[in-house]
Enzyme design. Structure first.
Site, PDB file in Angstrom:
ATOM      1  N   HIS A 222       0.879  -1.185   0.000  1.00  0.00           N
ATOM      2  CA  HIS A 222       0.000   0.000   0.000  1.00  0.00           C
ATOM      3  C   HIS A 222       0.912   1.230   0.000  1.00  0.00           C
ATOM      4  O   HIS A 222       1.747   1.379  -0.893  1.00  0.00           O
ATOM      5  CB  HIS A 222      -0.925  -0.114   1.226  1.00  0.00           C
ATOM      6  CG  HIS A 222      -2.105   0.801   1.254  1.00  0.00           C
ATOM      7  ND1 HIS A 222      -2.499   1.607   0.214  1.00  0.00           N
ATOM      8  CD2 HIS A 222      -3.019   1.040   2.256  1.00  0.00           C
ATOM      9  CE1 HIS A 222      -3.583   2.293   0.556  1.00  0.00           C
ATOM     10  NE2 HIS A 222      -3.921   1.965   1.797  1.00  0.00           N
ATOM     11  N   HIS A 261      -2.147  -2.174  -9.657  1.00  0.00           N
ATOM     12  CA  HIS A 261      -3.163  -1.583  -8.794  1.00  0.00           C
ATOM     13  C   HIS A 261      -4.334  -2.531  -8.615  1.00  0.00           C
ATOM     14  O   HIS A 261      -4.647  -3.309  -9.518  1.00  0.00           O
ATOM     15  CB  HIS A 261      -3.667  -0.252  -9.373  1.00  0.00           C
ATOM     16  CG  HIS A 261      -4.374   0.572  -8.351  1.00  0.00           C
ATOM     17  ND1 HIS A 261      -5.726   0.469  -8.124  1.00  0.00           N
ATOM     18  CD2 HIS A 261      -3.897   1.470  -7.464  1.00  0.00           C
ATOM     19  CE1 HIS A 261      -6.054   1.283  -7.138  1.00  0.00           C
ATOM     20  NE2 HIS A 261      -4.966   1.907  -6.719  1.00  0.00           N
ATOM     21  N   ASP A 312       2.538   5.757  -6.558  1.00  0.00           N
ATOM     22  CA  ASP A 312       3.757   5.775  -5.743  1.00  0.00           C
ATOM     23  C   ASP A 312       5.059   5.859  -6.529  1.00  0.00           C
ATOM     24  O   ASP A 312       6.055   6.368  -6.017  1.00  0.00           O
ATOM     25  CB  ASP A 312       3.806   4.519  -4.857  1.00  0.00           C
ATOM     26  CG  ASP A 312       2.911   4.649  -3.641  1.00  0.00           C
ATOM     27  OD1 ASP A 312       2.674   5.788  -3.213  1.00  0.00           O
ATOM     28  OD2 ASP A 312       2.442   3.613  -3.138  1.00  0.00           O
TER      29      ASP A 312
HETATM   30  C1  LIG Z   1      -1.165   4.100  -3.264  1.00  0.00           C
HETATM   31  C2  LIG Z   1      -1.205   2.620  -3.343  1.00  0.00           C
HETATM   32  O1  LIG Z   1      -1.420   1.955  -2.368  1.00  0.00           O
HETATM   33  S1  LIG Z   1      -1.013   1.957  -4.893  1.00  0.00           S
HETATM   34  C3  LIG Z   1      -0.409   0.314  -4.608  1.00  0.00           C
HETATM   35  C4  LIG Z   1       0.994   0.345  -4.097  1.00  0.00           C
HETATM   36  N1  LIG Z   1       1.540  -0.999  -4.021  1.00  0.00           N
HETATM   37  C5  LIG Z   1       2.543  -1.428  -4.823  1.00  0.00           C
HETATM   38  O2  LIG Z   1       3.065  -0.717  -5.674  1.00  0.00           O
HETATM   39  C6  LIG Z   1       3.017  -2.831  -4.577  1.00  0.00           C
HETATM   40  C7  LIG Z   1       3.202  -3.607  -5.887  1.00  0.00           C
HETATM   41  N2  LIG Z   1       1.910  -3.932  -6.468  1.00  0.00           N
HETATM   42  C8  LIG Z   1       1.193  -4.996  -6.010  1.00  0.00           C
HETATM   43  O3  LIG Z   1       1.614  -5.744  -5.117  1.00  0.00           O
HETATM   44  C9  LIG Z   1      -0.179  -5.222  -6.595  1.00  0.00           C
HETATM   45  O4  LIG Z   1      -0.244  -4.735  -7.914  1.00  0.00           O
HETATM   46  C10 LIG Z   1      -1.299  -4.572  -5.759  1.00  0.00           C
HETATM   47  C11 LIG Z   1      -1.201  -4.999  -4.280  1.00  0.00           C
HETATM   48  C12 LIG Z   1      -1.234  -3.071  -5.831  1.00  0.00           C
HETATM   49  C13 LIG Z   1      -2.644  -5.021  -6.321  1.00  0.00           C
HETATM   50  O5  LIG Z   1      -2.751  -6.396  -6.106  1.00  0.00           O
HETATM   51  P1  LIG Z   1      -3.789  -7.288  -6.945  1.00  0.00           P
HETATM   52  O6  LIG Z   1      -5.068  -6.547  -7.131  1.00  0.00           O
HETATM   53  O7  LIG Z   1      -3.848  -8.603  -6.274  1.00  0.00           O
HETATM   54  O8  LIG Z   1      -3.014  -7.389  -8.337  1.00  0.00           O
HETATM   55  P2  LIG Z   1      -3.519  -8.048  -9.697  1.00  0.00           P
HETATM   56  O9  LIG Z   1      -4.740  -8.856  -9.483  1.00  0.00           O
HETATM   57  O10 LIG Z   1      -3.570  -6.991 -10.725  1.00  0.00           O
HETATM   58  O11 LIG Z   1      -2.308  -9.015 -10.040  1.00  0.00           O
HETATM   59  C14 LIG Z   1      -2.306  -9.689 -11.277  1.00  0.00           C
HETATM   60  C15 LIG Z   1      -1.001 -10.362 -11.467  1.00  0.00           C
HETATM   61  O12 LIG Z   1       0.025  -9.392 -11.678  1.00  0.00           O
HETATM   62  C16 LIG Z   1       1.074  -9.596 -10.746  1.00  0.00           C
HETATM   63  N3  LIG Z   1       1.511  -8.306 -10.272  1.00  0.00           N
HETATM   64  C17 LIG Z   1       0.730  -7.304  -9.837  1.00  0.00           C
HETATM   65  N4  LIG Z   1       1.489  -6.278  -9.463  1.00  0.00           N
HETATM   66  C18 LIG Z   1       2.772  -6.644  -9.650  1.00  0.00           C
HETATM   67  C19 LIG Z   1       4.009  -6.016  -9.439  1.00  0.00           C
HETATM   68  N5  LIG Z   1       4.072  -4.773  -8.918  1.00  0.00           N
HETATM   69  N6  LIG Z   1       5.133  -6.666  -9.748  1.00  0.00           N
HETATM   70  C20 LIG Z   1       5.087  -7.918 -10.272  1.00  0.00           C
HETATM   71  N7  LIG Z   1       3.924  -8.564 -10.497  1.00  0.00           N
HETATM   72  C21 LIG Z   1       2.790  -7.942 -10.180  1.00  0.00           C
HETATM   73  C22 LIG Z   1       0.444 -10.342  -9.597  1.00  0.00           C
HETATM   74  O13 LIG Z   1       1.409 -11.087  -8.870  1.00  0.00           O
HETATM   75  C23 LIG Z   1      -0.556 -11.214 -10.290  1.00  0.00           C
HETATM   76  O14 LIG Z   1       0.101 -12.342 -10.808  1.00  0.00           O
HETATM   77  P3  LIG Z   1      -0.526 -13.797 -10.593  1.00  0.00           P
HETATM   78  O15 LIG Z   1      -1.865 -13.736 -11.228  1.00  0.00           O
HETATM   79  O16 LIG Z   1       0.455 -14.667 -11.253  1.00  0.00           O
HETATM   80  O17 LIG Z   1      -0.593 -13.954  -9.088  1.00  0.00           O
HETATM   81  O1  LIG Z   2      -6.934   2.178  -3.895  1.00  0.00           O
HETATM   82  C1  LIG Z   2      -6.035   1.413  -3.516  1.00  0.00           C
HETATM   83  O2  LIG Z   2      -6.188   0.175  -3.418  1.00  0.00           O
HETATM   84  C2  LIG Z   2      -4.693   1.924  -3.171  1.00  0.00           C
HETATM   85  C3  LIG Z   2      -4.463   3.323  -3.620  1.00  0.00           C
HETATM   86  O3  LIG Z   2      -4.161   3.576  -4.771  1.00  0.00           O
HETATM   87  C4  LIG Z   2      -4.624   4.397  -2.654  1.00  0.00           C
HETATM   88  O4  LIG Z   2      -5.038   4.157  -1.517  1.00  0.00           O
HETATM   89  O5  LIG Z   2      -4.353   5.559  -3.012  1.00  0.00           O
END
Ligand SMILES: CC(=O)SCCNC(=O)CCNC(=O)[C@H](O)C(C)(C)COP(=O)(O)OP(=O)(O)OC[C@H]1O[C@@H](n2cnc3c(N)ncnc32)[C@H](O)[C@@H]1OP(=O)(O)O
Ligand SMILES: O=C([O-])CC(=O)C(=O)O
Length: 376
Positions: A222, A261, A312
């Protein structure tokens, strides 16, 4: 904007309640606060206008904005007992833990009334004090300085940089901070906001709501992703080096922070805004590689995985160009998102039913109790 296919674990795609505060991935550029496009707000407004919009329900007039900023400015001084607590926290602590403790301590010293009649006073106080809380601790623990938090700064954006560097910041940096705080202000039922709403639904106090939300934002999946992204990109001295390393990470199926995301499918609309600022700042500081490294990461992730930068990723380089230490990145998110969290808490309180979902049981069938001497 194409809707992401939502389903499976993590309550993805399930409605968990109503909100009038925000839409994610639905209209306009993809993010609206009370119907206003985030992009218009980030380009034209100050953060206090957005906080006012979220908390008081409308964009302020000039007179209302001036009064609101003056009110917040008058609330910046930290209580002596809070400073004493901050001085006990070691330099090795994570600043998000400092924020969690700072918020919680404030709630001990200035406890909300149980009928919530003073909720907006406490919310505005948190908005006013959070930059000072983290930077008072940072300067005391790292530089041995008791920084003055009751500054002449005109805004929360300026207050953050002023209390960090202990001097009036340059105008460009304040402008970037306003945009950054606006981008981070609100995002519907993200994990930290949802945690805060669950807490609010028990009729707990506003400091507990925000303390729980801070702890939830802290994780690298997050809010912690901006710090994790910086730790990653600063290792690379050229775009080619970044590309080779990223391909290796993808090969090893490592998660790359700052990408992907839970709701957006093809882009996070906040990225374009902060990326523009990162580029401007990179030119201003004469950066030779960090922006280029970041751009290459974006291109590689899209080419290889169709994964895009979330809010981010370019925040990492933008904050770095402004001389902000990496571990203070996520606390800036807190200084902003406290507006969204508390607007949600007020919304929850105004139409409350305790949030208590059900679970699908996957444990053993009913079994006979075995006394302790007969267990294997
Ligand atoms: C302001 C915020 O909070 S924005 C989010 C900030 N977080 C990050 O940047 C952390 C990296 N990103 C992630 O971990 C994820 O994309 C999340 C937590 C944001 C969303 O998670 P989910 O909704 O479960 O992702 P989603 O369903 O799109 O994933 C699809 C596939 O892409 C992969 N994937 C998604 N994001 C990433 C990533 N950053 N790097 C590598 N692989 C990824 C997942 O592992 C998944 O693969 P799988 O089907 O083989 O397991
Ligand atoms: O909406 C989300 O899951 C995470 C995010 O981008 C935020 O909190 O700004």
């Amino acid at each position: 904007m194409v809707d992401k296919k939502l389903g499976g674990a993590g309550l993805r795609g399930q409605s968990a309640g109503e909100t009038a505060l925000c839409t994610v991935g639905k209209t306009g550029s993809g993010l609206t606060y009370r119907g206003y496009d985030m992009k218009d707000l980030a380009e034209n407004a100050q953060f206090e206008e957005v906080a006012y919009l979220l908390l008081y329900g409308k964009l302020p007039t000039q007179t209302e904005l001036d009064a609101y900023k003056a009110r917040l400015k008058g609330m910046r001084a930290l209580p002596a007992a809070l400073k004493t607590v901050l001085e006990q926290i070691p330099a090795s602590a994570h600043p998000m833990d400092v924020m969690r403790t700072g918020c919680s301590m404030l709630g001990n010293l200035e406890t909300e009334a149980t009928d919530f009649s003073d909720q907006l006073d406490h919310i505005d106080r948190m908005l006013a004090t959070f930059p000072g809380i983290v930077n008072y601790w940072y300067n005391f623990s790292h530089n041995g300085i008791r920084v003055e938090t009751d500054t002449e700064a005109d805004s929360i954006a300026e207050q953050f940089l002023w209390t960090l560097h202990n001097k009036k910041p340059e105008a460009l940096h304040v402008e970037v901070m306003h945009a950054s705080l606006i981008l981070y202000a609100e995002h519907e039922f993200n994990a930290s906001t949802f945690a805060g709403r669950v807490c609010a639904s028990t009729l707990s106090d506003i400091h507990s709501v925000v303390t729980g939300a801070i702890g939830t934002l802290r994780g690298p999946l997050h809010g912690g992703a901006n710090e994790a992204a910086m730790d990653m990109i600063e290792q690379w001295k050229s775009a080619d080096e970044a590309e080779a390393a990223m391909l290796g990470m993808l090969e090893r199926k490592e998660k790359i922070m700052g990408f992907g995301h839970a709701v957006y499918r093809t882009s996070d609309p906040r990225n374009a805004v902060i990326k523009d600022w990162s580029k401007k700042l990179s030119e201003q500081v004469g950066d030779t590689h960090l922006y280029a490294v970041s751009e290459r990461c974006e291109a590689v992730m899209w080419r290889e995985k169709k994964l895009f930068c979330n809010a981010d990723f370019f925040h990492a380089s933008a904050y770095n160009f402004m001389g902000i230490p990496t571990k203070l990145f996520t606390p800036i998110f807190v200084c902003s998102r406290v507006s969204g969290w508390t607007a949600h808490a007020m919304e929850q309180r105004a139409n409350n039913r305790i949030i208590r979902p059900s679970a699908d049981y996957t444990g053993p069938e009913p079994q006979e109790f075995v006394s302790i001497e007969n267990r294997s």
